[in-house]
Design a protein around this motif. Structure first.
Motif, PDB file in Angstrom:
ATOM      1  N   GLY A 145     -17.401  -3.701 -13.066  1.00 27.29           N
ATOM      2  CA  GLY A 145     -17.693  -5.217 -13.581  1.00 27.29           C
ATOM      3  C   GLY A 145     -19.186  -5.193 -13.977  1.00 27.29           C
ATOM      4  O   GLY A 145     -19.672  -4.296 -14.089  1.00 27.29           O
ATOM      5  N   ALA A 146     -19.512  -6.383 -13.655  1.00 24.23           N
ATOM      6  CA  ALA A 146     -20.891  -6.549 -14.454  1.00 24.23           C
ATOM      7  C   ALA A 146     -21.937  -5.911 -13.325  1.00 24.23           C
ATOM      8  O   ALA A 146     -23.138  -5.535 -13.785  1.00 24.23           O
ATOM      9  N   ARG A 147     -21.906  -6.003 -12.056  1.00 25.38           N
ATOM     10  CA  ARG A 147     -22.678  -5.365 -10.927  1.00 25.38           C
ATOM     11  C   ARG A 147     -22.017  -5.347  -9.719  1.00 25.38           C
ATOM     12  O   ARG A 147     -21.321  -6.257  -9.392  1.00 25.38           O
ATOM     13  N   GLY A 148     -22.408  -4.181  -9.012  1.00 28.31           N
ATOM     14  CA  GLY A 148     -22.124  -4.036  -7.564  1.00 28.31           C
ATOM     15  C   GLY A 148     -22.195  -2.604  -7.064  1.00 28.31           C
ATOM     16  O   GLY A 148     -22.440  -1.523  -8.107  1.00 28.31           O
ATOM     17  N   GLY A 149     -21.906  -2.294  -6.106  1.00 28.52           N
ATOM     18  CA  GLY A 149     -21.850  -1.201  -5.501  1.00 28.52           C
ATOM     19  C   GLY A 149     -21.065  -0.964  -4.108  1.00 28.52           C
ATOM     20  O   GLY A 149     -20.643  -1.970  -3.376  1.00 28.52           O
ATOM     21  N   ARG A 150     -21.186   0.190  -3.471  1.00 24.23           N
ATOM     22  CA  ARG A 150     -20.365   0.321  -2.245  1.00 24.23           C
ATOM     23  C   ARG A 150     -21.099   1.357  -1.490  1.00 24.23           C
ATOM     24  O   ARG A 150     -21.657   2.310  -2.253  1.00 24.23           O
ATOM     25  N   VAL A 151     -21.027   1.692  -0.212  1.00 24.43           N
ATOM     26  CA  VAL A 151     -21.669   2.623   0.366  1.00 24.43           C
ATOM     27  C   VAL A 151     -20.507   2.859   1.699  1.00 24.43           C
ATOM     28  O   VAL A 151     -20.121   1.758   2.504  1.00 24.43           O
ATOM     29  N   SER A 152     -20.211   3.940   2.091  1.00 26.62           N
ATOM     30  CA  SER A 152     -19.217   4.264   3.158  1.00 26.62           C
ATOM     31  C   SER A 152     -19.592   5.282   4.071  1.00 26.62           C
ATOM     32  O   SER A 152     -20.416   6.377   3.492  1.00 26.62           O
ATOM     33  N   TRP A 153     -19.176   5.268   5.203  1.00 29.90           N
ATOM     34  CA  TRP A 153     -19.478   6.558   5.997  1.00 29.90           C
ATOM     35  C   TRP A 153     -18.268   6.668   7.050  1.00 29.90           C
ATOM     36  O   TRP A 153     -17.633   5.782   7.328  1.00 29.90           O
ATOM     37  N   GLU A 154     -17.848   7.961   7.063  1.00 31.49           N
ATOM     38  CA  GLU A 154     -16.836   8.428   7.993  1.00 31.49           C
ATOM     39  C   GLU A 154     -17.125   9.783   8.819  1.00 31.49           C
ATOM     40  O   GLU A 154     -17.655  10.349   8.237  1.00 31.49           O
ATOM     41  N   THR A 155     -16.221   9.817   9.833  1.00 29.36           N
ATOM     42  CA  THR A 155     -16.624  10.900  10.869  1.00 29.36           C
ATOM     43  C   THR A 155     -15.353  11.056  11.737  1.00 29.36           C
ATOM     44  O   THR A 155     -14.533  10.317  11.886  1.00 29.36           O
ATOM     45  N   ASP A 156     -15.421  12.364  12.145  1.00 29.40           N
ATOM     46  CA  ASP A 156     -14.411  12.590  13.055  1.00 29.40           C
ATOM     47  C   ASP A 156     -14.586  12.962  14.481  1.00 29.40           C
ATOM     48  O   ASP A 156     -14.049  13.346  15.277  1.00 29.40           O
ATOM     49  N   ARG A 157     -16.090  12.462  14.766  1.00 29.33           N
ATOM     50  CA  ARG A 157     -16.689  12.724  16.017  1.00 29.33           C
ATOM     51  C   ARG A 157     -15.948  11.994  17.389  1.00 29.33           C
ATOM     52  O   ARG A 157     -16.140  12.413  18.251  1.00 29.33           O
ATOM     53  N   PHE A 158     -15.251  10.846  16.924  1.00 35.01           N
ATOM     54  CA  PHE A 158     -14.555  10.302  17.977  1.00 35.01           C
ATOM     55  C   PHE A 158     -13.012  10.791  18.260  1.00 35.01           C
ATOM     56  O   PHE A 158     -12.355  10.102  19.120  1.00 35.01           O
ATOM     57  N   THR A 159     -12.478  11.736  17.556  1.00 32.02           N
ATOM     58  CA  THR A 159     -11.335  12.313  17.644  1.00 32.02           C
ATOM     59  C   THR A 159     -11.129  13.817  17.835  1.00 32.02           C
ATOM     60  O   THR A 159     -10.385  14.405  17.638  1.00 32.02           O
ATOM     61  N   SER A 160     -12.184  14.255  18.465  1.00 32.76           N
ATOM     62  CA  SER A 160     -12.325  15.612  18.792  1.00 32.76           C
ATOM     63  C   SER A 160     -12.126  16.639  17.510  1.00 32.76           C
ATOM     64  O   SER A 160     -11.213  17.447  17.378  1.00 32.76           O
ATOM     65  N   GLY A 161     -12.886  16.176  16.416  1.00 31.44           N
ATOM     66  CA  GLY A 161     -12.798  17.089  15.275  1.00 31.44           C
ATOM     67  C   GLY A 161     -13.557  18.289  15.068  1.00 31.44           C
ATOM     68  O   GLY A 161     -14.166  18.815  15.977  1.00 31.44           O
ATOM     69  N   LEU A 162     -14.090  18.403  13.957  1.00 43.12           N
ATOM     70  CA  LEU A 162     -14.941  19.530  13.602  1.00 43.12           C
ATOM     71  C   LEU A 162     -16.318  19.047  13.467  1.00 43.12           C
ATOM     72  O   LEU A 162     -17.189  19.837  12.865  1.00 43.12           O
ATOM     73  N   GLY A 163     -16.693  17.902  13.674  1.00 41.70           N
ATOM     74  CA  GLY A 163     -18.255  17.689  13.456  1.00 41.70           C
ATOM     75  C   GLY A 163     -18.309  17.169  12.168  1.00 41.70           C
ATOM     76  O   GLY A 163     -19.450  17.243  11.514  1.00 41.70           O
ATOM     77  N   LEU A 164     -17.271  16.572  11.272  1.00 43.05           N
ATOM     78  CA  LEU A 164     -17.559  16.055  10.042  1.00 43.05           C
ATOM     79  C   LEU A 164     -18.046  14.704  10.226  1.00 43.05           C
ATOM     80  O   LEU A 164     -17.738  13.808  10.827  1.00 43.05           O
ATOM     81  N   ASN A 165     -19.137  14.584   9.155  1.00 42.28           N
ATOM     82  CA  ASN A 165     -19.778  13.481   8.709  1.00 42.28           C
ATOM     83  C   ASN A 165     -19.849  13.259   7.213  1.00 42.28           C
ATOM     84  O   ASN A 165     -20.315  14.263   6.648  1.00 42.28           O
ATOM     85  N   ARG A 166     -19.327  12.210   6.680  1.00 40.17           N
ATOM     86  CA  ARG A 166     -19.302  11.843   5.219  1.00 40.17           C
ATOM     87  C   ARG A 166     -19.869  10.656   4.684  1.00 40.17           C
ATOM     88  O   ARG A 166     -19.423   9.544   5.248  1.00 40.17           O
ATOM     89  N   ILE A 167     -20.832  10.652   3.688  1.00 38.84           N
ATOM     90  CA  ILE A 167     -21.294   9.522   3.211  1.00 38.84           C
ATOM     91  C   ILE A 167     -21.106   9.596   1.685  1.00 38.84           C
ATOM     92  O   ILE A 167     -21.517  10.532   1.111  1.00 38.84           O
ATOM     93  N   GLU A 168     -20.439   8.371   1.205  1.00 38.80           N
ATOM     94  CA  GLU A 168     -20.495   8.395  -0.231  1.00 38.80           C
ATOM     95  C   GLU A 168     -21.157   6.836  -0.579  1.00 38.80           C
ATOM     96  O   GLU A 168     -21.072   5.794   0.264  1.00 38.80           O
TER      97      GLU A 168
END
Length: 965
Positions: A145-168
């Motif tokens: 559209g005319a203007r806009g954006g987004r930012v997200s962060w996800e992690t598996d640190r609360f679920t006994s994962g592999l230490g994943l952090n991802r920022i988009e």
């Protein structure tokens, strides 16, 4: 299910596209997942398209992951296989810019946030894509559209994962005259993924110093304190040794494998601008990097011997485009780009090794620093000349190859976590050093215009120059080494005409491709004048190809032929290869809802030049007899035929079916080639060569059903394929039944997308979205063979096709992404992303000897060897008590180890202390190392080195938050 419910309850849940991108990502109806082509030109071939909201909404980590849900597209560790073609044999375009490398060593996938649409053209290829091999992938950067954006962060640190952090993050702006998009993804992960049940195989790493002991001629020797870093963290809590019971104060990561950090980023910037009244300028910039530490269990106590791997990609492109004529009866475009791919595998610097062990969030923002890379160890013409001539004292390796003993790793004692040899204490680094770089300059242009009321004609061309530098060399050995500097060139011209007569569309085109690999290969002089039996040699005084360079020379490198000095070795350039490729496609609208299509095309695919250049400058005298040598490979040719039909059952449901067959010739294949060795009076020797004499066939069926409404949509697809490979001259009775190693005969995929209308839905589903993705695929084939080989490792002769009659179990996985948005001008969301939701234990590899994840014969051999070594050493120290080892030392325990020696009598107090600690960890701590305890430790050591990666990833759950603005 308990884990899943608790994750849902903790999340609150959701994904919401920001207002500016909402038209693209949120409000697009779920029916958009129907990827059937609609325009008349594309309808003449099978083209699967995943819109941006589909790619970004699904629980996938790359745009290629979304395409795996399309029929006819399967995946392996080597990449995507489209319609049964070898992984990686397709071309890739982004915003019309071809970013396909000449090698398949580096190919970074695109982040979902940077993709506004992904397409796979798998049917008979149009003329512009006739050099793409099996298929063409096309990606588009987002438009919104005319203007806009987004930012997200996800992690598996609360679920006994592999230490994943991802920022988009993504930012878009668009108006009537311009468009701009900037976005990217940053990923950090503290551990590599070794699959389900990885925590059942304990892994240890040094956690400081256990104790120090004096050793003759060495002084004080520090013995590592081996802490449990992966495994069942409370397993050794009952040990009588306080340090072991407390794990030496070190954290245990459950499923996380130590010092295996990996991180990467993807950046994309794209824009369109009006230049003048009709011309537009488009820009594209892509950058990506993947950095990973290579987990080397045997070197965890020797940081100097730890390696890393890093790949980089850069693309910068400009495109000019505009209409043709005042009435805009056509369009043209002209583009150019500069692209770079890099690969480095090298030991880490001490500083980088320390900094990358446990970085915050798993992020390696600056990448890895290597002891040797393209700057500190340049791959240049002087290195190539040194390698070809193999002159002592010259730079061929970072090391002095005439005195490599000084670089060996040191493994004096049994001071590893299992009291066995194999864990080096120092020395090195030793191993493979790889430094690769490919630079590409591309030019492409095409124009399409209406030549009559029923005809549109397209004419285009492309041209690519490459500059490739490659170095692969063991630091202390020249076996299987190779280096080259080459400048390949390829180009093509194509023409295509599309005729439309009412409900019939017919497309005919032709393409001319040419390339020159630019290789320069050694040819040796035949100096044998008389053959056995006294017959004259007709080839005397002529050169022929053979891998001898430095080992086939005399003082001046010449030989007298008819009184003239002729060089013993000359280098001859590769030939130019060319091919014509026609294409015919047709589509017929049989009714308002039904379209039939048929096509036949010929393609000419440039081979993977890594195969052509393999061993090109390697002398037979410095390598192994198993060395594979490349040759001047030509185009791989293929005929592709297709019949298909698309039918729309009303406005919301559509079905598609396609039948295809592809027959490929001149496929690169490793064969045993008999050649005359000039250093052995022309005696025949077997040389392993890559020759383009193979054949490959694929046939299959694809079906797909898609449906959708304003708030609910989905698809269901099934495909079947049969892929066979062979070499014509090999006399094998079952030659016609050699499945390709990547073949997956059956694949079933399903997707479902639910998006509540604005303010709609009830309860948990109010203002929520749900994306489900299911994939079932047949397992890949492998060949049974005796020994410790695994299903994905070669066994038997590498000079002939591996006849695989066994197959891994099928792969099944259900993934979910559940998101819930909170209204407002700046939208916020929380979401849960669950991979392998049902916890399916997908088997990825097995022991080739047993077809299972256990190999008792190999384990028993390893067990007997370990126990025998322990007992021999115990006997030399008077500590053997039958099948047990007495480590009590009259109550002194580890304090009685000062006089311990090896079986040959060398001082080895550290080995004794390690044995004491092993008994205290795995046994009952009474100091008697029994036969049962010895077997337990030996089996644990065998599993640690063989049982990684048998299964795919278990259930992995990520939680995240997203903000739109």
């Amino acid at each position: 299910m308990i884990v899943w419910r608790s994750a849902l309850a903790a999340a609150g849940l959701v994904l919401l596209a920001p207002p500016a991108l909402r038209a693209q990502q949120w409000l697009a109806p779920p029916a958009a997942v129907d990827t059937a082509a609609t325009d008349s030109a594309a309808a003449a071939t099978t083209s699967r398209r995943a819109p941006g909201e589909f790619v970004q909404g699904l629980p996938v980590d790359s745009a290629e992951g979304a395409l795996l849900l399309e029929p006819g597209i399967t995946g392996t560790d080597a990449g995507l296989s489209l319609r049964g073609a070898a992984p990686g044999s397709h071309s890739v375009q982004v915003d019309g810019i071809d970013i396909t490398p000449s090698h398949r060593r580096v190919r970074l996938p695109l982040a979902p946030v940077t993709v506004g649409g992904a397409s796979a053209i798998t049917g008979p290829l149009p003329a512009w894509a006739g050099g793409s091999g099996s298929a063409a992938l096309r990606f588009e950067t987002p438009r919104g559209g005319a203007r806009g954006g987004r930012v997200s962060w996800e992690t598996d640190r609360f679920t006994s994962g592999l230490g994943l952090n991802r920022i988009e993050a993504g930012l878009a702006r668009q108006d009537r005259t311009s468009r701009l998009f900037v976005g990217g993804m940053l990923t950090g992960q503290k551990s590599a993924e070794f699959g389900a049940d990885a925590e059942l195989v304990p892994i240890f790493a040094p956690a400081g110093v256990d104790t120090t002991v004096a050793v003759a001629d060495l002084g004080d020797v520090a013995i590592p304190a081996w802490a449990l870093t992966r495994g069942e963290c409370d397993r050794f809590d009952a040990s009588p040794d306080a340090g072991i019971a407390a794990n030496y104060g070190a954290p245990c990561g459950a499923a996380r494998t130590p010092i295996s950090t990996r991180s990467g980023y993807r950046l994309a910037a794209a824009g369109d601008y009006a230049v003048g009244r009709a011309t537009r300028l488009s820009v594209l910039a892509l950058r990506g990097r993947d950095s990973e530490r290579r987990f080397d269990y045997a070197s965890v106590a020797n940081p100097a011997n730890l390696f890393g791997r890093e790949t980089e990609t850069q693309v910068y492109a400009l495109t000019f485009s505009g209409p043709i004529g005042a009435r805009r009866t056509g369009a043209w475009h002209l583009s150019g780009s500069r692209q770079t791919d890099r690969l480095t595998v090298s030991p880490l610097t001490p500083e980088s090794e320390a900094d990358s062990r446990d970085p915050a969030g798993g992020f390696l923002l600056g990448g890895l620093d290597f002891r040797w890379d393209r700057k500190s160890f340049p791959v240049d013409s002087s290195l190539l000349e040194n390698y070809r001539t193999n002159r002592p004292g010259t730079r061929r390796s970072p090391y002095e190859l005439e005195a490599t003993d000084q670089y060996r790793t040191v493994d004096r004692f049994r001071d590893g976590p299992y009291a066995t040899y194999g864990f080096s204490e120092g020395g090195g680094p030793v191993g493979l050093l790889s430094i690769f770089e490919e630079k590409r300059t591309t030019l492409a242009g095409a124009a399409t215009w209406r030549v009559s009321a029923n005809s549109h004609f397209t004419l285009g061309a492309d041209y690519v120059t490459y500059a490739v530098s490659s170095y692969d060399h063991q630091l202390t050995s020249q076996a299987f080494s190779g280096t080259y500097l080459e400048e390949p060139v390829r180009g093509a011209v194509f023409a295509e005409d599309r005729f439309e007569y009412g409900s019939l569309t017919f497309v005919a085109g032709v393409r001319y491709d040419a390339f020159n690999a630019g290789g320069s290969r050694p040819w040796v002089l035949d100096t044998v004048a008389t053959l056995a039996g006294g017959l004259p040699n007709p080839r005397f005084g002529e050169h022929y190809p053979f891998p001898r360079i430095s080992s086939y020379t005399d003082s001046d490198g010449t030989f007298s032929v008819n009184g003239q000095a002729v060089p013993l070795v000359v280098f001859r350039d590769d030939s130019r290869h060319s091919a014509w490729s026609p294409t015919f496609r047709a589509a017929l609208r049989a009714s308002d809802g039904t379209t039939l299509r048929a096509g036949l095309s010929r393609s000419a695919h440039m081979p993977d030049l890594a195969l052509s250049f393999q061993g090109i400058n390697t002398d037979l005298a410095i390598t192994s007899v198993a060395q594979v040598y490349g040759t001047d490979l030509g185009f791989q040719r293929a005929w592709t035929m297709e019949l298909g039909a698309l039918h729309r059952f009303g406005s919301a449901v559509s079905g598609d079916v396609a039948l295809y067959r592809r027959s490929s010739s001149r496929v690169p294949t490793v064969v045993l080639h008999q050649a005359a060795d000039p250093n052995r009076q022309n005696a025949e020797v077997s040389i392993r060569q890559v020759q383009d004499i193979g054949e490959e066939s694929a046939r299959g069926v694809e079906t797909r059903l898609a449906w959708g409404s304003e708030w609910l949509g989905g698809s269901l697809a099934w495909s079947w394929q049969r892929v066979r490979i062979g070499v014509p001259f090999l006399d094998l009775p079952d030659l016609a039944d050699i499945p390709a190693s990547w073949e997956r005969p059956h694949t079933v995929t399903a997707t479902m997308a639910y998006r509540a209308p604005e303010g709609g839905g009830r309860g948990l589903l109010r203002d929520a979205s749900v994306w489900l993705a299911f994939r079932l695929a047949s397992g890949t084939p492998y060949r049974r063979c005796d020994g410790p080989e695994l299903s994905d490792e070669p066994c038997g002769s590498i000079a002939a096709p591996v006849i695989a009659h066994d197959r891994l179990p099928s792969f099944r996985q259900l993934d979910l992404r559940f998101a819930k948005r909170f209204g407002g001008r700046s939208s916020a969301s929380i979401f849960v992303d669950a991979r392998n939701l049902l916890g399916r234990r997908n088997l990825r590899r097995v022991f080739a000897a047993t077809g299972t994840t256990t190999n008792e014969s190999a384990a028993e051999d390893a067990r007997l060897q370990a126990v025998q070594d322990w007992l021999y050493e115990a006997a030399a120290n008077g500590a053997q008590a039958g099948s047990s080892i007495d480590l009590t030392f009259a109550g002194q325990g580890a304090g009685g180890c000062a006089n311990w020696v090896t079986a040959s009598g060398s001082p080895a107090a550290p080995s004794c202390i390690a044995l004491v600690r092993v008994e205290q960890r795995w046994g009952n701590g009474d100091g008697i190392y029994t036969a049962e305890e010895q077997a337990l430790v030996a089996d644990a050591a065998f599993a640690a080195f063989t049982a990684n990666g048998f299964h795919g990833a278990p259930r992995r759950i990520r939680l995240g938050v997203e903000l739109g603005f």
